[in-house]
Design a protein around this motif. Structure first.
Motif, mmCIF file in Angstrom:
data_model
loop_
_atom_site.group_PDB
_atom_site.id
_atom_site.type_symbol
_atom_site.label_atom_id
_atom_site.label_comp_id
_atom_site.label_asym_id
_atom_site.label_seq_id
_atom_site.Cartn_x
_atom_site.Cartn_y
_atom_site.Cartn_z
ATOM 1 N N LEU A 1 34.368 -44.552 -41.528
ATOM 2 C CA LEU A 1 34.145 -44.543 -40.083
ATOM 3 C C LEU A 1 32.668 -44.676 -39.742
ATOM 4 O O LEU A 1 32.297 -45.373 -38.794
ATOM 5 N N GLU A 2 31.820 -44.034 -40.512
ATOM 6 C CA GLU A 2 30.380 -44.118 -40.266
ATOM 7 C C GLU A 2 29.868 -45.537 -40.495
ATOM 8 O O GLU A 2 29.030 -46.039 -39.730
ATOM 9 N N LEU A 3 30.361 -46.200 -41.537
ATOM 10 C CA LEU A 3 29.984 -47.597 -41.777
ATOM 11 C C LEU A 3 30.383 -48.480 -40.601
ATOM 12 O O LEU A 3 29.639 -49.372 -40.185
ATOM 13 N N GLY A 4 31.578 -48.228 -40.071
ATOM 14 C CA GLY A 4 32.034 -49.002 -38.922
ATOM 15 C C GLY A 4 31.152 -48.807 -37.707
ATOM 16 O O GLY A 4 30.827 -49.773 -36.996
ATOM 17 N N ARG A 5 30.741 -47.551 -37.465
ATOM 18 C CA ARG A 5 29.866 -47.282 -36.320
ATOM 19 C C ARG A 5 28.487 -47.900 -36.536
ATOM 20 O O ARG A 5 27.917 -48.501 -35.619
ATOM 21 N N GLU A 6 27.964 -47.777 -37.749
ATOM 22 C CA GLU A 6 26.620 -48.278 -38.037
ATOM 23 C C GLU A 6 26.539 -49.789 -37.897
ATOM 24 O O GLU A 6 25.564 -50.323 -37.347
ATOM 25 N N HIS A 7 27.556 -50.489 -38.375
ATOM 26 C CA HIS A 7 27.518 -51.950 -38.378
ATOM 27 C C HIS A 7 28.342 -52.570 -37.252
ATOM 28 O O HIS A 7 28.393 -53.798 -37.143
ATOM 29 N N ARG A 8 28.971 -51.706 -36.431
ATOM 30 C CA ARG A 8 29.797 -52.166 -35.309
ATOM 31 C C ARG A 8 30.860 -53.143 -35.786
ATOM 32 O O ARG A 8 31.054 -54.228 -35.238
ATOM 33 N N LEU A 9 31.575 -52.717 -36.810
ATOM 34 C CA LEU A 9 32.634 -53.532 -37.403
ATOM 35 C C LEU A 9 33.924 -52.731 -37.468
ATOM 36 O O LEU A 9 33.915 -51.498 -37.599
#
Length: 510
Positions: free
Chosen positions: A234-242
């Motif tokens: 989830l954090e990766l998704g928020r960081e990269h907006r993916l």
């Protein structure tokens, strides 16, 4: 054969004869002996820190094309046997091999016959692989091996192989690393050992050789978006907006061209769809001796007779039909997709079939999104717990499949990453503690109906998360996965694919 007095005797019969036990005392002795060893095994932590956390996994590791009835007891042993035979060929040791012996341990021995482990071993030693073997040719091949008492090792060298003495079921002995242990030994003319290897079938068709780490790849081969937990994902998704789908696409095309990934996903759905279709047109009684009648074909005829039924529950019946069709095919040894196991192979196809039939605009792209998102969730369970019913009970099969399907459907429905994680959490939370107690060691009762129930739960979980939630919830998926793992460790092994407890035992006593 006339020179083989044990040909028609099972290995268990031979063991009882050699032990001096008669039929009236054998069952009590057997249960007491096995349960004593299971209690010792329960004290062992079968997952080491090296197993899982740094695996590089692909969607094609979570979804494998093979044959039924079991990923851990059929697909895994076939892969292991193939690797052993291939290793002999690569080392130029085939010419010296006179005989091969296979020893099955733990759950592989206890429910191996019902799960076709014996047949899988023969196929693997002969050079067959799960994704390529022709299911229609299996029975004739096995008959030739049993009649001739020989097999074509690695498809090249014909060696002696007499099942009662060369394929041994060690029902009361468990190897320490995993309940599904298998050992191969190749002997020369004079009885000398040429090669010996031990493998573990660790669930979902994954196989580990003794001494190797349990992984499909390691950290030094890391994908673009490496995640060890749902919170990291989830954090990766928020960081990269993916989205989760976008991150999974990036990981997959880091290994192979996008077109190849797309074709592979298309093939997975094609095999799933063909499996549903075969199950919908095939009737009769399933093999194995339980007398289980196939129901999908009759249910399918009912749908065709009333295509515009006003019944508001028709969609739920369609989901059940698809799940039953897949797992009846699996129980019959047909071609299925391990998703993420064979015992749970009907859940993910049934939910996808529901989406394609009842939701608008679900085509190729949405199908890819479903499979990729589901695989991301499956990776979390594989890395942090297990996909093996011999370790986790059926929560590690139906529970994981339900969680994966819920996440995939939530993605199709337009859910955010948080809603997708919520759907996956709901899907597993309500399968915690699910035991694996197949009657007769067969993947039929309660396994076939359990897939229908898992698919329905997955749809409900996705709808609760996406249509009636905003992604905020009290219990994170990571905590549920850890709870599943702890529950699996605490669960008595008689409820973990040994057929020594639960429904499997009570059905025998009925």
């Amino acid at each position: 054969m006339a020179d083989n007095p044990h040909l028609c005797m099972s290995t268990h019969d031979i063991e009882l004869r050699q032990s001096g036990l008669d039929a009236s005392t054998s069952h009590e002795w057997f249960l007491s002996s096995v349960i004593g060893r299971l209690r010792k095994l329960d004290l062992l932590r079968t997952r080491s820190e090296e197993q899982g956390s740094n695996m590089r996994l692909s969607v094609f590791d979570l979804f494998k094309i093979g044959i039924g009835p079991s990923s851990s007891h059929t697909v895994g042993p076939m892969v292991a046997a193939n690797r052993f035979a291939s290793g002999l060929r690569q080392a130029n040791q085939l010419p010296g091999v006179k005989r091969v012996q296979v020893d099955l341990y733990g759950s592989l021995a206890l429910t191996g016959r019902g799960h076709a482990t014996d047949i899988a071993v023969l196929l693997g030693l002969a050079g067959e692989q799960p994704a390529e073997v022709d299911a229609d040719c299996v029975a004739p091949f096995v008959e030739r091996v049993r009649q001739s008492c020989t097999l074509p090792l690695a498809g090249e060298k014909r060696v002696e192989f007499r099942e009662p003495t060369d394929l041994l079921f060690h029902n009361t002995e468990f190897l320490p690393r995993h309940p599904n242990g298998i050992r191969f030994t190749a002997f020369a003319e004079g009885g000398e050992t040429i090669a010996a290897e031990t493998y573990y079938s660790v669930g979902g068709g994954f196989v580990v050789r003794d001494g190797d780490a349990d992984g499909a790849g390691q950290e030094d081969d890391a994908p673009q978006f490496m995640f060890h937990s749902a919170s990291e994902l989830l954090e990766l998704g928020r960081e990269h907006r993916l989205s989760i789908t976008e991150m999974m696409w990036a990981n997959e095309i880091g290994r192979r061209p996008r077109e190849e990934v797309g074709r592979g996903l298309d093939r997975i759905w094609s095999v799933m769809e063909q499996c549903i279709e075969r199950g919908c047109r095939t009737g009769g009684v399933l093999p194995g001796g339980l007398g289980v009648q196939r129901r999908a074909a009759a249910l399918f005829r009912t749908f065709n007779a009333h295509p515009a039924s006003p019944d508001p529950m028709a969609a739920m019946d369609w989901v059940s039909l698809c799940a039953l069709a897949v797992n009846e095919e699996n129980a019959a040894g047909g071609r299925v997709v391990t998703a993420p196991t064979n015992g749970a192979a009907g859940v993910i196809p049934a939910v996808l079939a529901y989406a394609r039939r009842f939701l608008p605009g679900v085509g190729r792209d949405a199908t890819h999104s479903y499979l990729l998102t589901a695989s991301a969730i499956g990776m979390l369970f594989k890395r942090n717990a297990s996909l093996s019913a011999a370790e986790m009970g059926c929560q590690g099969e139906i529970g994981v499949a339900c969680s994966m399907a819920a996440a995939g459907l939530a993605a199709i429905m337009g859910g955010t990453n948080d809603q997708i994680e919520n759907a996956a959490e709901i899907g597993m939370e309500h399968n915690l503690g699910l035991t694996c107690d197949p009657v007769g060691g067969l993947v039929q009762v309660p396994c076939i109906e359990r897939n229908a129930m898992g698919a329905i739960k997955a749809i409900n979980a996705a709808r609760l998360a996406v249509l009636h939630g905003d992604g905020t919830h009290r219990v994170p998926l990571d905590r549920v996965i850890e709870t599943m793992r702890q529950t699996g460790l605490d669960m008595h092994s008689r409820y973990k694919e040994t057929s020594l407890g639960g429904l499997a035992l009570n059905m025998i006593n009925c």
